[in-house]
Design an enzyme around this catalytic site. Structure first.
Site, PDB file in Angstrom:
ATOM      1  N   ASP A  16      94.745  69.729  50.560  1.00 59.20           N
ATOM      2  CA  ASP A  16      95.189  68.890  49.448  1.00 59.20           C
ATOM      3  C   ASP A  16      96.613  68.464  49.813  1.00 59.20           C
ATOM      4  O   ASP A  16      97.539  69.256  49.709  1.00 59.20           O
ATOM      5  CB  ASP A  16      95.171  69.666  48.131  1.00 59.20           C
ATOM      6  CG  ASP A  16      95.639  68.810  46.968  1.00 59.20           C
ATOM      7  OD1 ASP A  16      95.244  67.633  46.886  1.00 59.20           O
ATOM      8  OD2 ASP A  16      96.428  69.316  46.140  1.00 59.20           O
TER       9      ASP A  16
ATOM     10  N   GLU B 267      91.639  65.558  51.179  1.00 58.79           N
ATOM     11  CA  GLU B 267      91.528  64.669  50.033  1.00 58.79           C
ATOM     12  C   GLU B 267      92.209  63.345  50.339  1.00 58.79           C
ATOM     13  O   GLU B 267      93.319  63.315  50.881  1.00 58.79           O
ATOM     14  CB  GLU B 267      92.166  65.318  48.803  1.00 58.79           C
ATOM     15  CG  GLU B 267      91.949  64.533  47.537  1.00 58.79           C
ATOM     16  CD  GLU B 267      92.428  65.271  46.294  1.00 58.79           C
ATOM     17  OE1 GLU B 267      93.050  64.602  45.452  1.00 58.79           O
ATOM     18  OE2 GLU B 267      92.185  66.477  46.189  1.00 58.79           O
TER      19      GLU B 267
ATOM     20  N   ASP C 261      97.199  73.224  43.833  1.00 61.93           N
ATOM     21  CA  ASP C 261      96.976  72.541  45.117  1.00 61.93           C
ATOM     22  C   ASP C 261      96.080  73.374  46.032  1.00 61.93           C
ATOM     23  O   ASP C 261      95.300  72.834  46.819  1.00 61.93           O
ATOM     24  CB  ASP C 261      98.311  72.257  45.804  1.00 61.93           C
ATOM     25  CG  ASP C 261      99.300  71.606  44.873  1.00 61.93           C
ATOM     26  OD1 ASP C 261      99.443  70.384  44.915  1.00 61.93           O
ATOM     27  OD2 ASP C 261      99.919  72.335  44.071  1.00 61.93           O
TER      28      ASP C 261
END
Length: 169
Positions: A7, A67, A140
């Protein structure tokens, strides 16, 4: 298959490593790489790169699931996160890893079967799928584990689609 989920962020970059055997997941490790706001941006990016390279070397993942950048109305923040994301992709590419990118909607679909799932629902799914006692913190980190699980759930489907495309259909 060992999957590194990322992330991306420049203040906090979440990571999570999972093993997938059959349709079962087990967690190998997870955490966050943080940078101090007092650091100059080039130093923050270098710190992210160096630490991510150490994680890759330690866990030796087979594939990376990262991501995609979610459009932010604050363009300065979007650019800074994009730089951190680029550094993460560079670290993975320099390590010879296959890189797969997923939108937040795809990650939610891959975990909850619903692209508009709430953050708490995704965190609950991460906790449940990985058989953890609690939701990983910071957020996260849970998001990075979600990205890894998403790839595991989608990998078989992706390879079928790629074989189909290779046949020219």
């Amino acid at each position: 298959m060992r999957i590194l989920g990322i992330d991306p962020g420049y203040a906090i970059l979440g990571y999570g490593i999972v093993d997938m055997k059959g349709n079962r997941f087990s967690v190998c490790g997870y955490g966050a790489i943080t940078t101090d706001s007092s650091m100059e941006m080039p130093d923050r990016l270098k710190h992210l790169y160096t630490n991510l390279m150490d994680i890759i070397q330690e866990f030796e993942p087979d594939v990376v699931s990262i991501e995609e950048l979610f459009f932010n109305t604050n363009s300065k923040t979007a650019i800074l996160v994009g730089q951190a994301r680029g550094v993460a992709i560079l670290a993975c590419a320099n390590s010879g890893l296959e890189i797969r990118e997923y939108t937040p909607l795809e990650i939610k679909m891959g975990l909850a079967g619903y692209g508009r799932a709430e953050k708490k629902q995704i965190q609950f799914m991460v906790k449940t799928i990985l058989n953890l006692n609690e939701v990983p913190k910071p957020d996260d980190t849970a998001d990075a584990l979600a990205a890894a699980i998403c790839h595991g759930n989608c990998a078989g489907h992706l390879s079928k689609v790629e074989r189909y495309k290779a046949l020219g259909k």
